[in-house]
Design a protein around this motif. Structure first.
Motif, PDB file in Angstrom:
ATOM      1  N   UNK A 117       0.831  -1.205   0.000  1.00  0.00           N
ATOM      2  CA  UNK A 117       0.000   0.000   0.000  1.00  0.00           C
ATOM      3  C   UNK A 117       0.867   1.256   0.000  1.00  0.00           C
ATOM      4  N   UNK A 118       1.963   1.227   0.750  1.00  0.00           N
ATOM      5  CA  UNK A 118       2.841   2.393   0.808  1.00  0.00           C
ATOM      6  C   UNK A 118       3.466   2.658  -0.560  1.00  0.00           C
ATOM      7  N   UNK A 119       3.891   1.590  -1.250  1.00  0.00           N
ATOM      8  CA  UNK A 119       4.422   1.749  -2.605  1.00  0.00           C
ATOM      9  C   UNK A 119       3.362   2.331  -3.530  1.00  0.00           C
ATOM     10  N   UNK A 120       2.141   1.812  -3.456  1.00  0.00           N
ATOM     11  CA  UNK A 120       1.064   2.300  -4.316  1.00  0.00           C
ATOM     12  C   UNK A 120       0.868   3.802  -4.145  1.00  0.00           C
ATOM     13  N   UNK A 121       0.879   4.275  -2.912  1.00  0.00           N
ATOM     14  CA  UNK A 121       0.687   5.709  -2.672  1.00  0.00           C
ATOM     15  C   UNK A 121       1.846   6.518  -3.255  1.00  0.00           C
ATOM     16  N   UNK A 122       3.069   6.014  -3.128  1.00  0.00           N
ATOM     17  CA  UNK A 122       4.219   6.727  -3.700  1.00  0.00           C
ATOM     18  C   UNK A 122       4.120   6.758  -5.221  1.00  0.00           C
ATOM     19  N   UNK A 123       3.683   5.640  -5.812  1.00  0.00           N
ATOM     20  CA  UNK A 123       3.566   5.574  -7.269  1.00  0.00           C
ATOM     21  C   UNK A 123       2.489   6.521  -7.784  1.00  0.00           C
ATOM     22  N   UNK A 124       1.391   6.651  -7.053  1.00  0.00           N
ATOM     23  CA  UNK A 124       0.324   7.576  -7.464  1.00  0.00           C
ATOM     24  C   UNK A 124       0.832   9.012  -7.411  1.00  0.00           C
ATOM     25  N   UNK A 173      13.823   1.040 -11.232  1.00  0.00           N
ATOM     26  CA  UNK A 173      13.565  -0.225 -11.897  1.00  0.00           C
ATOM     27  C   UNK A 173      12.637  -1.126 -11.107  1.00  0.00           C
ATOM     28  N   UNK A 174      12.762  -2.420 -11.365  1.00  0.00           N
ATOM     29  CA  UNK A 174      11.932  -3.431 -10.696  1.00  0.00           C
ATOM     30  C   UNK A 174      12.675  -3.899  -9.453  1.00  0.00           C
ATOM     31  N   UNK A 175      12.187  -3.494  -8.299  1.00  0.00           N
ATOM     32  CA  UNK A 175      12.936  -3.661  -7.047  1.00  0.00           C
ATOM     33  C   UNK A 175      11.989  -4.077  -5.921  1.00  0.00           C
ATOM     34  N   UNK A 176      12.521  -4.547  -4.790  1.00  0.00           N
ATOM     35  CA  UNK A 176      11.669  -4.763  -3.624  1.00  0.00           C
ATOM     36  C   UNK A 176      10.946  -3.473  -3.252  1.00  0.00           C
ATOM     37  N   UNK A 177       9.727  -3.589  -2.752  1.00  0.00           N
ATOM     38  CA  UNK A 177       8.876  -2.410  -2.557  1.00  0.00           C
ATOM     39  C   UNK A 177       9.519  -1.272  -1.769  1.00  0.00           C
ATOM     40  N   UNK A 178      10.204  -1.530  -0.653  1.00  0.00           N
ATOM     41  CA  UNK A 178      10.782  -0.411   0.105  1.00  0.00           C
ATOM     42  C   UNK A 178      11.876   0.357  -0.648  1.00  0.00           C
ATOM     43  N   UNK A 222      11.668   1.325  -3.814  1.00  0.00           N
ATOM     44  CA  UNK A 222      11.156   2.166  -4.898  1.00  0.00           C
ATOM     45  C   UNK A 222      10.832   3.567  -4.355  1.00  0.00           C
ATOM     46  N   UNK A 223      11.761   4.497  -4.622  1.00  0.00           N
ATOM     47  CA  UNK A 223      11.605   5.907  -4.230  1.00  0.00           C
ATOM     48  C   UNK A 223      11.031   6.054  -2.814  1.00  0.00           C
ATOM     49  N   UNK A 224      11.753   5.540  -1.826  1.00  0.00           N
ATOM     50  CA  UNK A 224      11.220   5.500  -0.453  1.00  0.00           C
ATOM     51  C   UNK A 224      11.109   6.871   0.194  1.00  0.00           C
ATOM     52  N   UNK A 225      10.152   6.975   1.108  1.00  0.00           N
ATOM     53  CA  UNK A 225       9.998   8.184   1.926  1.00  0.00           C
ATOM     54  C   UNK A 225      10.888   8.119   3.157  1.00  0.00           C
ATOM     55  N   UNK A 226      11.190   6.889   3.595  1.00  0.00           N
ATOM     56  CA  UNK A 226      12.059   6.674   4.755  1.00  0.00           C
ATOM     57  C   UNK A 226      13.143   5.679   4.374  1.00  0.00           C
ATOM     58  N   UNK A 227      14.164   5.590   5.195  1.00  0.00           N
ATOM     59  CA  UNK A 227      15.289   4.699   4.897  1.00  0.00           C
ATOM     60  C   UNK A 227      14.809   3.246   4.840  1.00  0.00           C
ATOM     61  N   UNK A 228      15.102   2.527   3.750  1.00  0.00           N
ATOM     62  CA  UNK A 228      14.656   1.139   3.639  1.00  0.00           C
ATOM     63  C   UNK A 228      15.146   0.240   4.762  1.00  0.00           C
ATOM     64  N   UNK A 229      16.308   0.558   5.335  1.00  0.00           N
ATOM     65  CA  UNK A 229      16.827  -0.326   6.387  1.00  0.00           C
ATOM     66  C   UNK A 229      15.999  -0.263   7.664  1.00  0.00           C
ATOM     67  N   UNK A 230      15.025   0.650   7.714  1.00  0.00           N
ATOM     68  CA  UNK A 230      14.122   0.722   8.862  1.00  0.00           C
ATOM     69  C   UNK A 230      12.898  -0.178   8.678  1.00  0.00           C
ATOM     70  N   UNK A 231      12.756  -0.776   7.499  1.00  0.00           N
ATOM     71  CA  UNK A 231      11.587  -1.589   7.189  1.00  0.00           C
ATOM     72  C   UNK A 231      11.712  -3.001   7.762  1.00  0.00           C
TER      73      UNK A 231
END
Length: 270
Positions: free
Chosen positions: A57-64, A239-244, A246-255
């Protein structure tokens, strides 16, 4: 089992539904005990399933938001599911007053609740249709009324393609949808895969088995197989990557580690 007032007549409330199980993972209230039981069984093998759905859902919102930032204000969301906070039309309308959204789902509960949520909203609508029959979607009165297919459209296929078996040729269905869109259009995809799941494949197979048992097989595809859905479109960075990632709002290592299960990407039509 007593039928809740919100459940449309004619649906089988004794059989789990993918969209209602998804609603359960996200903490929603429009699911039955049979859905929750299936969800709990799946989580016995992959306890982090809710984390995957939240990342989705978080990825979807970023993509929109990305789409609107690129000037794409029309959205066709196929396999949209049961409305929850932060839906496509809410995110899009916050970003621009010009957005138009058409949701598509074949689950009667998802369609009924979408109709209720969208009541009075002239910039959004829902179509009862199946991804496997693209012409039912493209030829619908709702698409005709709200979307101009001669202008760029963002086609959202979020957490839906992994429920379409190869026997139904999902690649052909997606190609038909892609080809109907104007240059500059976007395709937004998330898809389940064994790659990235923080448990052994044999354990993940337990979750796959639960979905098979409820007659909604979960098809785990490789990264290369998922990339085929983007043919004819140029991948947007990164590109085609794990969801966190893709243009993250927060650091992926926190996921949560489960958030990196499967792949997400956005492509743009040449």
């Amino acid at each position: 089992m007593e039928r809740p007032a919100w459940a449309p007549l004619g649906i089988d409330i004794s059989m789990p539904s993918v969209s209602r199980i998804y609603d359960y993972y996200l903490g929603g209230s429009h699911n039955f005990e049979v859905d929750r039981e299936a969800g709990r069984k799946a989580m016995e093998f992959m306890p982090g399933l809710p984390k995957i759905m939240q990342a989705n859902r978080a990825f979807m919102r970023r993509a929109v938001r990305y789409a609107v930032g690129e000037g794409v204000t029309q959205f066709l969301d196929i396999g949209s599911g049961i409305p929850t906070f932060g839906n496509v039309h809410e995110v899009a309308q916050q970003a621009s007053d010009e957005t138009r959204v058409v949701y598509v789902d074949h689950d009667p509960v998802a369609v009924a609740h979408s109709e209720a949520v969208l009541d009075g909203d002239e910039r959004a609508a829902v179509v009862a249709a199946d991804l496997r029959k693209p012409q039912d979607i493209l030829g619908s009165s709702e698409v005709d009324a709200l979307l101009d297919l001669d202008r760029p459209v963002a086609l959202l296929l979020v957490a839906v393609l992994h429920f379409v078996e190869d026997a139904y040729d999902p690649y052909a269905a997606v190609a038909e949808l892609r080809d109907a869109l104007a240059p500059g259009s976007l395709i937004v995809v998330t898809h389940a895969s064994y790659e990235g799941i923080p448990v052994p494949p044999e354990q993940a197979d337990g979750t796959v088995g639960v979905y098979k048992d409820i007659r909604n097989p979960l098809i785990m595809r490789s990264r290369d197989e998922i990339a085929r859905f983007f043919e004819g479109y140029d991948m947007v960075e990164p590109g085609l990557v794990p969801m966190p990632h893709w243009r993250p709002d927060t650091a992926p290592d926190e996921e949560d580690p489960y958030s990196f299960s499967g792949f997400a990407g956005v492509g743009q039509k040449r």
